[in-house]
Design a protein around this motif. Structure first.
Motif, PDB file in Angstrom:
ATOM      1  N   LEU A 129       0.832  -1.197   0.000  1.00 14.45           N
ATOM      2  CA  LEU A 129       0.000   0.000   0.000  1.00 14.45           C
ATOM      3  C   LEU A 129       0.862   1.240   0.000  1.00 14.45           C
ATOM      4  O   LEU A 129       1.922   1.285   0.625  1.00 14.45           O
ATOM      5  CB  LEU A 129      -0.934  -0.002   1.207  1.00 14.45           C
ATOM      6  N   SER A 130       0.465   2.258  -0.739  1.00 11.20           N
ATOM      7  CA  SER A 130       1.119   3.570  -0.749  1.00 11.20           C
ATOM      8  C   SER A 130       2.605   3.435  -1.040  1.00 11.20           C
ATOM      9  O   SER A 130       2.990   3.013  -2.120  1.00 11.20           O
ATOM     10  CB  SER A 130       0.847   4.296   0.566  1.00 11.20           C
ATOM     11  N   MET A 131       3.489   3.757  -0.060  1.00 10.22           N
ATOM     12  CA  MET A 131       4.920   3.567  -0.275  1.00 10.22           C
ATOM     13  C   MET A 131       5.223   2.114  -0.621  1.00 10.22           C
ATOM     14  O   MET A 131       6.069   1.822  -1.471  1.00 10.22           O
ATOM     15  CB  MET A 131       5.704   3.987   0.961  1.00 10.22           C
ATOM     16  N   GLY A 132       4.537   1.190   0.056  1.00 13.04           N
ATOM     17  CA  GLY A 132       4.717  -0.224  -0.246  1.00 13.04           C
ATOM     18  C   GLY A 132       4.248  -0.576  -1.644  1.00 13.04           C
ATOM     19  O   GLY A 132       4.749  -1.522  -2.260  1.00 13.04           O
ATOM     20  N   GLY A 133       3.273   0.192  -2.168  1.00  7.97           N
ATOM     21  CA  GLY A 133       2.863   0.012  -3.555  1.00  7.97           C
ATOM     22  C   GLY A 133       3.959   0.441  -4.509  1.00  7.97           C
ATOM     23  O   GLY A 133       4.210  -0.212  -5.534  1.00  7.97           O
TER      24      GLY A 133
END
Length: 401
Positions: free
Chosen positions: A284-288
């Motif tokens: 998600l977000s940065m992890g995306g």
């Protein structure tokens, strides 16, 4: 000596009585209370308070502008009314949809937790009470009487970073005795989070337990890394001590460059399917962003890629001091290289009001122009855990099939 023993005994009794008063101290407030019609009532006792409010993601959102980032959906507020004995109360005017919600009270301007609700989550540096409104949406967020997987916190060494690091690993029910090999989902958190985020706020273990038990997802290992390469582990879980969590997210290629160390550790430590067909990466977000760039730079490693509200387009263009500056370069050519390997699933999901919606739309337009196939899910709302839990639940049912 006898006087000392008597004093010590008295102190123990007093301490025990104090500790037990919450159990035997009389009637306790019920808060929050999910009513039969799915309205929710909140209560807070504060006889001397002037104003008591509740804020949480069960309320209509209000826009909040963050310079250089965009507009976020922030939880609204509602005022409680004071009743007898200084008990303040608020009941939602409409039924609350089935979901998992976070909230805090605001008492005379000071944010406080609900003393009647022992259930608290940490998201980055924020502690929030939570409650679950039962129904179809939360069916997989609760613990059921099904076979349960095991969650371990384990340490691996990264030669690239020159340090030991901590990750959380979910192994499905039966892993210890089956002798089988399992596919692996590498599940990445957002900026400011850590290896605990998907377990605490994302309900990853409950979602996987329930989906696997229902036959809706394949039994899989889930590896939840710490994307902040500055730190070894979550706050309080290493010699770095109880530092305050903050947005120390890695946008400097160090996470992507060290990821081969993660895969090597997992494939050595666990019974994995050591092939692209047995690996998925999502975040998600940065992890995306990390999922996007890691999959591009290791194009034959993952057959399944999931971008949940991915922070594509915000990676650092300053290559000074980066471990592997080439990891954030030549994305177009790397996209071509990845899709030549025919990934089995390229998954993009985002909320309609997410501040990253435009950059994700631009990525989809680029894929459309090239004729590359992907799966797209668009939901209501913005950059919130409510959406990311939905995306994990959906993605987990589509991989390793």
């Amino acid at each position: 000596m006898k006087k000392f023993i008597s004093l010590a005994a008295a102190m123990l009794l007093a301490t025990g009585a104090f500790a037990q008063q919450s159990l035997f101290g009389g009637a306790q407030l019920v808060s929050p209370e999910v009513n039969p019609d799915n309205t929710v009532t909140f209560r807070f006792q504060a006889p001397k308070a002037v104003k008591v409010e509740v804020t949480g993601d069960f309320l209509p959102t209000v826009p909040f502008e963050v310079p250089n980032f965009g507009t976020f959906d922030m939880p609204g507020k509602a005022e409680l009314k004071e009743g007898a004995n200084g008990v303040w109360e608020y009941t939602t005017p409409e039924p609350v949809a089935s979901e998992m919600y976070n909230y805090n009270f605001i008492v005379d301007g000071l944010a406080v937790k609900d003393p009647s609700n022992a259930y608290v989550q940490r998201d980055i540096a924020n502690l929030m009470n939570y409650f679950i409104v039962p129904g179809e949406r939360t069916e997989n967020y609760v613990v059921k009487d099904v076979p349960h997987g095991t969650v371990s916190r384990v340490w691996y060494h990264s030669d690239v970073l020159g340090k030991d690091r901590r990750c959380a690993v979910y192994t499905p029910a039966g892993y210890e005795t089956s002798g089988k090999r399992y596919p692996v989902l590498y599940l990445l958190h957002g900026m400011g989070g850590d290896e605990e985020a998907w377990l605490c706020t994302g309900r990853a273990a409950q979602i996987l337990d329930n989906l696997i038990a229902a036959g809706k997802a394949k039994p899989m290992i889930v590896v939840m890394t710490n994307g902040n390469t500055l730190h070894k582990a979550a706050p309080g879980e290493s010699e770095e001590g109880n530092f305050k969590p903050y947005n120390c997210g890695s946008f400097d290629t160090s996470f992507e460059a060290h990821f081969k160390d993660v895969i090597s550790f997992v494939d050595t430590r666990y019974r994995t399917i050591k092939a692209a067909s047995g690996r998925a990466i999502a975040g998600l977000s940065m992890g995306g962003l990390h999922s996007f760039t890691t999959s591009l730079n290791y194009p034959k490693t993952f057959d399944y890629v999931g971008l949940f509200s991915a922070a594509v387009g915000v990676e650092s263009q300053n290559t000074e001091g980066q471990i592997a500056p080439e990891f954030y370069q030549n994305f177009d050519a790397k996209i071509d290289r990845l899709f030549k390997n025919n990934p089995k699933l390229y998954y993009i999901a985002i909320g309609k009001t997410d501040f990253l919606y435009k950059s994700n739309a631009e990525l989809r337009a680029k894929l459309d122009q090239k004729g590359y196939k992907y799966t797209y899910l668009e939901t209501e709302g913005g950059h919130i855990w409510r959406n990311w839990r939905i995306y994990l639940e959906d993605f987990a049912q589509k991989i390793f099939k």
